[in-house]
Design an enzyme around this catalytic site. Structure first.
Site, PDB file in Angstrom:
ATOM      1  N   GLU A  59       5.616  -3.881  12.024  1.00 58.06           N
ATOM      2  CA  GLU A  59       4.277  -3.272  12.071  1.00 58.06           C
ATOM      3  C   GLU A  59       3.360  -4.178  11.271  1.00 58.06           C
ATOM      4  O   GLU A  59       3.524  -4.338  10.063  1.00 58.06           O
ATOM      5  CB  GLU A  59       4.309  -1.856  11.486  1.00 58.06           C
ATOM      6  CG  GLU A  59       3.043  -1.068  11.786  1.00 58.06           C
ATOM      7  CD  GLU A  59       2.010  -1.164  10.684  1.00 58.06           C
ATOM      8  OE1 GLU A  59       1.090  -2.013  10.838  1.00 58.06           O
ATOM      9  OE2 GLU A  59       2.094  -0.426   9.707  1.00 58.06           O
TER      10      GLU A  59
ATOM     11  N   ASN B 226       0.800  -1.227   0.000  1.00 54.25           N
ATOM     12  CA  ASN B 226       0.000   0.000   0.000  1.00 54.25           C
ATOM     13  C   ASN B 226       0.835   1.280   0.000  1.00 54.25           C
ATOM     14  O   ASN B 226       0.378   2.320  -0.466  1.00 54.25           O
ATOM     15  CB  ASN B 226      -1.003  -0.003   1.165  1.00 54.25           C
ATOM     16  CG  ASN B 226      -0.348  -0.228   2.507  1.00 54.25           C
ATOM     17  OD1 ASN B 226       0.823  -0.591   2.597  1.00 54.25           O
ATOM     18  ND2 ASN B 226      -1.105  -0.014   3.575  1.00 54.25           N
TER      19      ASN B 226
ATOM     20  N   CYS C  77      -3.052   0.468   7.247  1.00 55.33           N
ATOM     21  CA  CYS C  77      -2.986  -0.113   8.596  1.00 55.33           C
ATOM     22  C   CYS C  77      -3.666   0.789   9.611  1.00 55.33           C
ATOM     23  O   CYS C  77      -4.224   0.311  10.599  1.00 55.33           O
ATOM     24  CB  CYS C  77      -1.530  -0.348   8.997  1.00 55.33           C
ATOM     25  SG  CYS C  77      -0.707  -1.624   8.030  1.00 55.33           S
TER      26      CYS C  77
END
Length: 442
Positions: free
Chosen positions: A210, A115, A244
């Site tokens: 992450e 992304n 996210c």
């Protein structure tokens, strides 16, 4: 792959001896080249991951700004050392001097997601390089062309051969060979659950992970509902929810839920749906399998009694935005991360109920609370078990020098420019032993 890591190790040894100001100078050159080539790289983002054209240019420019800031911050952090004297600890005289400074780890493996293939590559590459490390990048399957153009900017800036390289292959085809390679001294990963498997096999290698989130938006009864609605739209549907830090669930107090849902629905109706080239608000999600997963969450919620405020509509990978109301804990959408243009709403009776739901998730990346009472906001923020809580704004990563981290399955360690530089270095001490105790002005 072995050749690439051998070259990285050799290049890193030489790079660690390059003066700090020269490393910073090289980073500034790479940033300038990135801005010069922003349109070419942005076009790749549009075609590869269907990112709206305007947002694609923004990602590239933001990445260049990240590099410039990192170069300056690296000079500030890495130029400072520390001198300790021993007589502050009981039983010691001042007969030693301890000089400590930060040194590079070695070779950093950077694995960015689809992304933000440029920005989340740069967020790993720049701190590693200013600190004196080498970097091997594993770009995402979709987004790899944009990432390769970005890496080429570093090569054109004059970075030594082998210092920064990329390997474009499916990780599954290599098994554990990439992430457990003995030359790796650090792994910085952004992505999904595969990061958990990497962490379990990493051994003694430092990790920066992450791994996504289920970011909750708690809207209290005294909130500015227009502000909340605008941020739910921005936070939930930006880049079709493939972030996210997207708003993944809304927890609205019963007393204001109807008004809030009404305001959000008005804004949903105004969202444009179509191709990224014309800057549509909602563009196709990254793959057919992602679209199938999102559809499964919607169908599960509908079958179990949730209210879909918009008709479910899909054409290939393109899914129209949906607000799903009256969601309950037994629905998959309550707990699973959709990574798509759907926002579930749970109606809550108390603040404690909202906080408890947030803390029951296996994720803990970010969350947000909307209220006009700063005292309630701080109490809720303290109670929410997430890496970051936004007050009266949607979850977001940035500005890029802010700390960014998650709890539980959302990750390990902390990002942000300063934190990344610290994470990609370690402290080394040199102790000078004096023949006699020596006191200043003694």
């Amino acid at each position: 792959m072995d050749h690439m890591f051998d070259a990285a190790r050799e290049a890193q040894r030489a790079w660690a001896r390059v003066p700090l100001w020269r490393r910073a100078e090289a980073l500034h050159k790479a940033a300038a080249l990135l801005k010069q080539n922003k349109d070419v790289i942005a076009e790749c983002l549009v075609k590869e991951v269907a990112k709206p054209a305007k947002d694609s240019v923004t990602e590239v420019v933001r990445s260049a700004d990240f590099i410039d800031y990192t170069a300056e911050e690296g000079i500030r952090i890495l130029s400072e050392g520390k001198c300790l004297v021993p007589d502050s600890f009981p039983g010691n005289e001042r007969n030693k001097l301890c000089l400590s400074s930060r040194i590079p780890l070695g070779v950093v493996l950077a694995i960015p997601p689809f992304n933000y293939p440029v920005n989340l590559s740069v967020s790993k590459i720049a701190p590693a390089l200013i600190a004196g490390n080498a970097v091997v990048v594993k770009p995402p399957m979709q987004g790899s062309v944009a990432a390769l153009h970005m890496i080429q900017c570093f090569h054109l800036a004059g970075f030594p051969k082998g210092l920064i390289s990329a390997i474009t292959i499916k990780v599954a085809d290599l098994g554990d060979a990439l992430t457990t390679h003995p030359a790796i001294n650090c792994i910085s990963f952004t992505g999904g659950d595969s990061g958990i498997a990497i962490a379990k096999r990493a051994g003694m290698v430092p990790l920066q992970m992450e791994l996504g989130g289920k970011d909750a938006c708690i809207v209290l009864d005294d909130a500015d509902l227009d502000l909340a609605a605008a941020n739910i739209i921005k936070g939930g549907f930006s880049f079709s929810g493939q972030r996210c830090t997207a708003v993944k669930i809304v927890l609205a107090m019963d007393t204001i839920a109807n008004k809030l849902v009404e305001k959000v629905n008005v804004k949903v109706a105004r969202l444009s749906v179509g191709p990224p080239e014309v800057d549509s608000d909602i563009t196709p999600v990254v793959s057919e399998s992602s679209a199938d997963f999102i559809e499964g969450l919607v169908m599960d919620a509908r079958q179990k009694g949730a209210k879909l405020w918009q008709e479910y509509r899909r054409e290939g990978n393109l899914i129209w935005p949906i607000l799903i109301d009256n969601v309950r804990p037994d629905m998959r959408i309550t707990w699973e991360e959709p990574f798509g243009p759907i926002i579930p709403v749970i109606r809550i009776r108390t603040i404690e109920e909202g906080v408890q739901h947030c803390n029951s998730s296996r994720y803990g990346l970010q969350g947000c609370v909307f209220t006009n009472n700063i005292h309630r906001a701080l109490i809720v923020s303290d109670a929410m078990e997430t890496g970051t809580v936004q007050i009266n704004s949607a979850p977001a990563r940035g500005p890029d020098h802010f700390p960014f981290q998650g709890l539980r399955d959302s990750g390990i360690g902390s990002q942000g420019i300063t934190n990344s530089i610290h994470m990609m270095t370690k402290v080394k001490s040199t102790v000078i032993n004096l023949p006699v105790s020596s006191y200043t002005m003694g």
